[in-house]
Design an enzyme around this catalytic site. Structure first.
Site, mmCIF file in Angstrom:
data_model
loop_
_atom_site.group_PDB
_atom_site.id
_atom_site.type_symbol
_atom_site.label_atom_id
_atom_site.label_comp_id
_atom_site.label_asym_id
_atom_site.label_seq_id
_atom_site.Cartn_x
_atom_site.Cartn_y
_atom_site.Cartn_z
ATOM 1 N N ASN A 49 -10.411 -2.997 -6.270
ATOM 2 C CA ASN A 49 -9.661 -2.100 -7.153
ATOM 3 C C ASN A 49 -10.332 -1.896 -8.506
ATOM 4 O O ASN A 49 -10.022 -0.932 -9.223
ATOM 5 C CB ASN A 49 -8.228 -2.617 -7.363
ATOM 6 C CG ASN A 49 -7.338 -2.425 -6.150
ATOM 7 O OD1 ASN A 49 -6.349 -3.135 -5.987
ATOM 8 N ND2 ASN A 49 -7.675 -1.480 -5.289
ATOM 9 N N ASP A 79 0.825 -1.203 0.000
ATOM 10 C CA ASP A 79 0.000 0.000 0.000
ATOM 11 C C ASP A 79 0.863 1.258 0.000
ATOM 12 O O ASP A 79 1.934 1.284 0.629
ATOM 13 C CB ASP A 79 -0.901 -0.011 1.235
ATOM 14 C CG ASP A 79 -2.052 0.971 1.129
ATOM 15 O OD1 ASP A 79 -2.299 1.493 0.026
ATOM 16 O OD2 ASP A 79 -2.698 1.221 2.161
ATOM 17 N N HIS A 103 3.078 3.628 -8.991
ATOM 18 C CA HIS A 103 2.949 2.196 -9.294
ATOM 19 C C HIS A 103 4.227 1.657 -9.939
ATOM 20 O O HIS A 103 4.642 0.530 -9.660
ATOM 21 C CB HIS A 103 1.747 1.974 -10.215
ATOM 22 C CG HIS A 103 0.430 2.329 -9.588
ATOM 23 N ND1 HIS A 103 0.063 1.881 -8.339
ATOM 24 C CD2 HIS A 103 -0.604 3.101 -10.034
ATOM 25 C CE1 HIS A 103 -1.139 2.355 -8.041
ATOM 26 N NE2 HIS A 103 -1.554 3.093 -9.044
ATOM 27 N N ARG A 144 -5.436 -2.477 8.596
ATOM 28 C CA ARG A 144 -6.559 -3.371 8.308
ATOM 29 C C ARG A 144 -6.123 -4.410 7.284
ATOM 30 O O ARG A 144 -5.111 -4.254 6.605
ATOM 31 C CB ARG A 144 -7.763 -2.583 7.802
ATOM 32 C CG ARG A 144 -7.509 -1.693 6.602
ATOM 33 C CD ARG A 144 -8.788 -0.993 6.157
ATOM 34 N NE ARG A 144 -8.542 -0.087 5.058
ATOM 35 C CZ ARG A 144 -8.278 1.208 5.180
ATOM 36 N NH1 ARG A 144 -8.217 1.755 6.396
ATOM 37 N NH2 ARG A 144 -8.063 1.974 4.134
ATOM 38 N N SER A 201 -6.881 -5.908 -5.960
ATOM 39 C CA SER A 201 -8.000 -6.482 -5.223
ATOM 40 C C SER A 201 -9.294 -6.432 -6.023
ATOM 41 O O SER A 201 -9.410 -5.698 -7.010
ATOM 42 C CB SER A 201 -8.199 -5.725 -3.898
ATOM 43 O OG SER A 201 -8.773 -4.452 -4.140
ATOM 44 N N SER A 206 -8.115 -5.479 4.639
ATOM 45 C CA SER A 206 -8.629 -5.126 3.322
ATOM 46 C C SER A 206 -8.994 -6.345 2.475
ATOM 47 O O SER A 206 -8.623 -6.445 1.304
ATOM 48 C CB SER A 206 -7.639 -4.227 2.565
ATOM 49 O OG SER A 206 -7.539 -2.970 3.195
#
Length: 261
Positions: free
Chosen positions: A77, A29, A46, A203, A74, A205
């Site tokens: 995403n 992340d 990225h 978290r 994900s 996620s």
């Protein structure tokens, strides 16, 4: 020996004799925030993140960690702007094409988990080809979670068991935790021992929800493009200092469940 190789060699020596995790799972992340802090477009973050992937994969392989699972894209995403998704998929394709030979040379087995049907057909074929080419490698398992969600994985496993029960292949009354585990995406891999999340969020996620039940969690404010071998070493050292009981009263109780890949 370049700078990256020196960093990896340094942490291999630093962690000599340290209790290592068998399986490391990472939520990468902070790419977008890294770019924003530098006044750059998100795609530059990225791109920088891909370089970090290379360093962490090399470090884990050199440390002889059995499996490394990276959360690349994900299920959620897919809600991102179409342009950003296009850039992410292009980076994914390019990285796969560029790194595949090196992974093969280093005896790394490449695997993918997630809802592949949502990916474009040419990319699906690339994934299948990469898995086939590295299938006989018996070094580290590099697992890329793309178009993946933990709830999706558990739901799909439940569907598989329901179909088997409806066909009479299994008795519904005999379905247990082991049955569900075997219906997951990569049931042959041990559950992660160490979960790392960069970027400051605390978290999961929707990542590996079933598999992370007894995993040691490590959170860092470091943004993924800045996360390197030294940061990995700190996470591993933190892991090594913890007592893992698995609900037992003894240190390491239950660890035999995760000893092999």
């Amino acid at each position: 020996m370049d700078h990256d190789e020196v960093d990896v060699e340094r942490i291999v020596q630093r962690l000599d004799g340290v209790r290592l995790p068998c399986h490391v799972a990472v939520v990468m992340d902070g790419n977008g925030r890294w770019a924003q802090q530098r006044g750059q477009p998100r795609h530059s973050g990225h791109q920088a993140g891909v370089r970090s992937v290379r360093g962490i994969v090399e470090a884990c392989a050199r440390l002889r960690i059995k499996a490394l699972t990276l959360y690349a894209f994900s299920s959620e995403n897919w809600r991102r702007p179409v342009g950003e998704i296009r850039v992410l998929m292009e980076l994914f394709r390019n990285a796969l094409d560029r790194e595949l030979d090196k992974l093969t040379q280093n005896n790394i087995r490449l695997r993918f988990v997630g809802e592949r049907e949502r990916l474009e057909r040419p990319l699906q074929r690339r994934l299948a080809n990469a898995e086939e080419l590295t299938a006989d490698n018996d070094g580290m398992h590099l697992v890329i979670a793309t178009s993946y969600g933990g709830r999706w994985e558990i739901t799909e496993a439940a569907k598989r068991l329901a179909k088997e029960s409806a066909s009479g292949a299994i008795d519904a009354a005999e379905i247990d935790e082991n049955s569900l585990h075997k219906a997951l995406e990569a049931p042959d891999l041990p559950d992660p021992d160490l979960f790392i999340r960069t970027g400051g969020e605390r978290r999961l996620s929707n990542f590996l929800l079933w598999q992370l039940a007894y995993t040691e969690l490590y959170f860092t404010d470091t943004l993924w493009p800045d996360f390197g071998p030294e940061d990995l070493a700190r996470a591993v050292e933190d892991f090594a200092d913890r007592e893992r009981r698995f609900g037992d009263v003894r240190e390491g109780g239950g660890a035999e469940l995760n000893k092999d890949v």
